[in-house]
Motif scaffolding. Structure first.
Motif, PDB file in Angstrom:
ATOM      1  N   ALA A  55       0.845  -1.205   0.000  1.00 48.37           N
ATOM      2  CA  ALA A  55       0.000   0.000   0.000  1.00 48.37           C
ATOM      3  C   ALA A  55       0.872   1.245   0.000  1.00 48.37           C
ATOM      4  CB  ALA A  55      -0.924  -0.001   1.217  1.00 48.37           C
ATOM      5  N   LEU A  56       1.952   1.198   0.773  1.00 46.68           N
ATOM      6  CA  LEU A  56       2.871   2.349   0.799  1.00 46.68           C
ATOM      7  C   LEU A  56       3.443   2.598  -0.589  1.00 46.68           C
ATOM      8  CD1 LEU A  56       5.255   2.268   3.867  1.00 46.68           C
ATOM      9  CD2 LEU A  56       3.589   4.033   3.260  1.00 46.68           C
ATOM     10  N   GLY A  57       3.802   1.504  -1.268  1.00 44.12           N
ATOM     11  CA  GLY A  57       4.344   1.611  -2.623  1.00 44.12           C
ATOM     12  C   GLY A  57       3.341   2.300  -3.537  1.00 44.12           C
ATOM     13  N   ARG A  79     -11.307   1.876   6.385  1.00 48.89           N
ATOM     14  CA  ARG A  79     -11.122   0.462   6.755  1.00 48.89           C
ATOM     15  C   ARG A  79     -10.402   0.356   8.097  1.00 48.89           C
ATOM     16  NH1 ARG A  79      -9.755  -0.170   1.182  1.00 48.89           N
ATOM     17  NH2 ARG A  79      -7.578  -0.663   1.598  1.00 48.89           N
ATOM     18  N   HIS A  80      -9.438   1.266   8.325  1.00 46.36           N
ATOM     19  CA  HIS A  80      -8.680   1.201   9.581  1.00 46.36           C
ATOM     20  C   HIS A  80      -9.518   1.528  10.799  1.00 46.36           C
ATOM     21  CE1 HIS A  80      -5.240   0.435   7.141  1.00 46.36           C
ATOM     22  NE2 HIS A  80      -4.534   0.212   8.237  1.00 46.36           N
ATOM     23  N   ALA A  81     -10.539   2.360  10.629  1.00 42.93           N
ATOM     24  CA  ALA A  81     -11.440   2.614  11.757  1.00 42.93           C
ATOM     25  C   ALA A  81     -12.070   1.274  12.161  1.00 42.93           C
ATOM     26  CB  ALA A  81     -12.497   3.634  11.364  1.00 42.93           C
ATOM     27  N   GLY A  84      -9.996  -0.920  14.391  1.00 40.86           N
ATOM     28  CA  GLY A  84      -9.756  -0.412  15.750  1.00 40.86           C
ATOM     29  C   GLY A  84      -8.569   0.534  15.833  1.00 40.86           C
ATOM     30  N   ALA A  85      -8.077   1.011  14.694  1.00 36.52           N
ATOM     31  CA  ALA A  85      -6.948   1.955  14.711  1.00 36.52           C
ATOM     32  C   ALA A  85      -7.454   3.319  15.201  1.00 36.52           C
ATOM     33  CB  ALA A  85      -6.356   2.085  13.315  1.00 36.52           C
ATOM     34  N   LEU A  86      -6.795   3.864  16.207  1.00 37.20           N
ATOM     35  CA  LEU A  86      -7.176   5.156  16.777  1.00 37.20           C
ATOM     36  C   LEU A  86      -6.153   6.214  16.368  1.00 37.20           C
ATOM     37  CD1 LEU A  86      -7.996   3.934  20.411  1.00 37.20           C
ATOM     38  CD2 LEU A  86      -9.619   4.346  18.519  1.00 37.20           C
ATOM     39  N   GLU A  88      -4.320   8.045  18.050  1.00 36.35           N
ATOM     40  CA  GLU A  88      -3.052   7.995  18.797  1.00 36.35           C
ATOM     41  C   GLU A  88      -2.128   6.857  18.355  1.00 36.35           C
ATOM     42  OE1 GLU A  88      -6.115   7.938  20.289  1.00 36.35           O
ATOM     43  OE2 GLU A  88      -6.122   6.591  22.027  1.00 36.35           O
ATOM     44  N   HIS A  89      -2.657   5.908  17.562  1.00 37.16           N
ATOM     45  CA  HIS A  89      -1.795   4.834  17.049  1.00 37.16           C
ATOM     46  C   HIS A  89      -0.935   5.304  15.870  1.00 37.16           C
ATOM     47  CE1 HIS A  89      -5.090   1.940  18.622  1.00 37.16           C
ATOM     48  NE2 HIS A  89      -4.117   2.050  19.516  1.00 37.16           N
ATOM     49  N   TYR A  90      -1.397   6.330  15.189  1.00 34.27           N
ATOM     50  CA  TYR A  90      -0.715   6.729  13.955  1.00 34.27           C
ATOM     51  C   TYR A  90       0.730   7.203  14.169  1.00 34.27           C
ATOM     52  CZ  TYR A  90      -4.713   5.756  10.995  1.00 34.27           C
ATOM     53  OH  TYR A  90      -5.704   5.102  10.294  1.00 34.27           O
ATOM     54  N   PRO A  91       1.013   8.016  15.216  1.00 33.97           N
ATOM     55  CA  PRO A  91       2.422   8.386  15.429  1.00 33.97           C
ATOM     56  C   PRO A  91       3.309   7.176  15.722  1.00 33.97           C
ATOM     57  CG  PRO A  91       0.966   9.833  16.679  1.00 33.97           C
ATOM     58  CD  PRO A  91       0.112   8.738  16.123  1.00 33.97           C
ATOM     59  N   THR A 127      -5.039  12.396   6.742  1.00 37.33           N
ATOM     60  CA  THR A 127      -6.139  12.066   5.825  1.00 37.33           C
ATOM     61  C   THR A 127      -6.842  10.786   6.283  1.00 37.33           C
ATOM     62  OG1 THR A 127      -4.800  13.038   4.064  1.00 37.33           O
ATOM     63  CG2 THR A 127      -6.743  11.804   3.380  1.00 37.33           C
ATOM     64  N   MET A 128      -6.056   9.769   6.675  1.00 41.98           N
ATOM     65  CA  MET A 128      -6.659   8.514   7.137  1.00 41.98           C
ATOM     66  C   MET A 128      -7.479   8.734   8.410  1.00 41.98           C
ATOM     67  SD  MET A 128      -3.608   5.688   6.392  1.00 41.98           S
ATOM     68  CE  MET A 128      -4.469   4.297   7.151  1.00 41.98           C
ATOM     69  N   ILE A 129      -6.931   9.516   9.333  1.00 40.62           N
ATOM     70  CA  ILE A 129      -7.615   9.744  10.617  1.00 40.62           C
ATOM     71  C   ILE A 129      -8.946  10.471  10.392  1.00 40.62           C
ATOM     72  CG2 ILE A 129      -7.496  11.059  12.792  1.00 40.62           C
ATOM     73  CD1 ILE A 129      -4.406  10.412  12.747  1.00 40.62           C
TER      74      ILE A 129
HETATM   75  C1  HEM Z   1       0.863   4.526   6.563  1.00 43.24           C
HETATM   76  C2  HEM Z   1      -0.177   4.125   7.249  1.00 43.24           C
HETATM   77  C3  HEM Z   1      -0.795   2.774   7.042  1.00 43.24           C
HETATM   78  C4  HEM Z   1      -0.900   2.029   5.895  1.00 43.24           C
HETATM   79  C5  HEM Z   1      -0.385   2.381   4.494  1.00 43.24           C
HETATM   80  C6  HEM Z   1      -1.580   0.804   6.249  1.00 43.24           C
HETATM   81  C7  HEM Z   1      -1.889  -0.211   5.350  1.00 43.24           C
HETATM   82  C8  HEM Z   1      -2.619  -1.340   5.650  1.00 43.24           C
HETATM   83  C9  HEM Z   1      -3.098  -2.294   4.690  1.00 43.24           C
HETATM   84  C10 HEM Z   1      -2.887  -2.193   3.177  1.00 43.24           C
HETATM   85  C11 HEM Z   1      -3.773  -3.265   5.346  1.00 43.24           C
HETATM   86  C12 HEM Z   1      -4.461  -4.491   4.697  1.00 43.24           C
HETATM   87  C13 HEM Z   1      -5.963  -4.373   4.758  1.00 43.24           C
HETATM   88  C14 HEM Z   1      -6.557  -3.192   3.980  1.00 43.24           C
HETATM   89  O1  HEM Z   1      -6.097  -2.850   2.867  1.00 43.24           O
HETATM   90  O2  HEM Z   1      -7.507  -2.575   4.521  1.00 43.24           O
HETATM   91  C15 HEM Z   1      -3.721  -2.922   6.758  1.00 43.24           C
HETATM   92  C16 HEM Z   1      -4.296  -3.657   7.774  1.00 43.24           C
HETATM   93  C17 HEM Z   1      -4.251  -3.308   9.097  1.00 43.24           C
HETATM   94  N1  HEM Z   1      -3.685  -2.168   9.632  1.00 43.24           N
HETATM   95 FE1  HEM Z   1      -2.767  -0.697   8.616  1.00 43.24          FE
HETATM   96  N2  HEM Z   1      -1.858   0.811   7.584  1.00 43.24           N
HETATM   97  C18 HEM Z   1      -1.401   1.995   8.107  1.00 43.24           C
HETATM   98  C19 HEM Z   1      -1.492   2.421   9.406  1.00 43.24           C
HETATM   99  C20 HEM Z   1      -2.021   1.665  10.435  1.00 43.24           C
HETATM  100  C21 HEM Z   1      -2.158   2.125  11.806  1.00 43.24           C
HETATM  101  C22 HEM Z   1      -1.750   3.495  12.344  1.00 43.24           C
HETATM  102  C23 HEM Z   1      -2.705   1.103  12.515  1.00 43.24           C
HETATM  103  C24 HEM Z   1      -3.003   1.127  13.995  1.00 43.24           C
HETATM  104  C25 HEM Z   1      -2.540   0.287  14.831  1.00 43.24           C
HETATM  105  C26 HEM Z   1      -2.921  -0.002  11.590  1.00 43.24           C
HETATM  106  C27 HEM Z   1      -3.490  -1.218  11.891  1.00 43.24           C
HETATM  107  C28 HEM Z   1      -3.892  -2.174  10.988  1.00 43.24           C
HETATM  108  C29 HEM Z   1      -4.630  -3.380  11.362  1.00 43.24           C
HETATM  109  C30 HEM Z   1      -5.048  -3.759  12.771  1.00 43.24           C
HETATM  110  C31 HEM Z   1      -4.865  -4.086  10.187  1.00 43.24           C
HETATM  111  C32 HEM Z   1      -5.610  -5.407  10.039  1.00 43.24           C
HETATM  112  C33 HEM Z   1      -4.608  -6.488  10.274  1.00 43.24           C
HETATM  113  C34 HEM Z   1      -5.222  -7.827  10.534  1.00 43.24           C
HETATM  114  O3  HEM Z   1      -6.279  -8.165   9.954  1.00 43.24           O
HETATM  115  O4  HEM Z   1      -4.635  -8.539  11.319  1.00 43.24           O
HETATM  116  N3  HEM Z   1      -2.490   0.373  10.338  1.00 43.24           N
HETATM  117  N4  HEM Z   1      -3.019  -1.758   6.911  1.00 43.24           N
END
Ligand code: HEM
Length: 137
Positions: A55-57, A79-81, A84-86, A88-91, A127-129
């Motif tokens: 996703a970062l790419g 989707r992150h909401a 359960g992403a809050l 305060e998790h982003y930093p 933007t995500m928050i």
């Molecule tokens: C640069 C910021 C972030 C990027 C690019 C990113 C990207 C992703 C992607 C691509 C997924 C796969 C599912 C989907 O596409 O919806 C995912 C899942 C997930 N992300 Fe992130 N994320 C970011 C930040 C965060 C933050 C701040 C949290 C908070 C803790 C988080 C927690 C999670 C969790 C819990 C999942 C689901 C994992 C699972 O099912 O076990 N992410 N993320």
């Protein structure tokens, strides 16, 4: 954004050859420094691991396509909401992301590259928050 996008691209490209070590390092770093976020993630992270980096790419490729970038970030944020992403998790995630890039980018890592990533992550996370908050209202 006070980011030099060519530095973002060159440092990201320098990390890519390290493959799956990169995401392993990222999650180890995140869970070591912020064990509280571990329960949000599935027990078996293996399949999930590379998705964040992929996703970062996609975000890096679209840094100049503001509309595409914003749309991608809003979808991710919504989707992150649900995960359960809050706010305060982003930093915490940003710090582990930058630590990982610093670890693997070699000579491509400079103070200017770090500053650029900090600025880009600021845009990504805000933007995500915002989208996440709007989705959970
Ligand atoms: C640069 C910021 C972030 C990027 C690019 C990113 C990207 C992703 C992607 C691509 C997924 C796969 C599912 C989907 O596409 O919806 C995912 C899942 C997930 N992300 Fe992130 N994320 C970011 C930040 C965060 C933050 C701040 C949290 C908070 C803790 C988080 C927690 C999670 C969790 C819990 C999942 C689901 C994992 C699972 O099912 O076990 N992410 N993320």
């Amino acid at each position: 954004m006070t980011a030099d996008l060519s530095l973002i691209r060159s440092s990201f490209a320098a990390v890519q050859p390290h493959g799956s070590q990169v995401t392993a390092y990222f999650y180890d770093h995140l869970f070591a420094h912020h064990p509280g976020v571990r329960p949000l993630f599935a027990t078996h992270l293996d399949e999930q691991r590379d998705r964040l980096w992929a996703a970062l790419g996609a975000l890096v490729v679209n840094l100049e396509n503001t509309d595409t970038l914003t749309g991608m970030l809003q979808n991710l944020g919504r989707r992150h909401a649900g995960y359960g992403a809050l706010a305060e998790h982003y930093p915490a995630v940003g710090a582990s992301l930058i630590a990982t890039l610093r670890h693997y980018a070699g000579d491509a890592w400079t103070p200017a590259a770090e500053e650029s990533w900090a600025a880009v992550y600021d845009v990504i996370s805000s933007t995500m928050i915002e989208a996440g908050k709007a989705a959970s209202n």
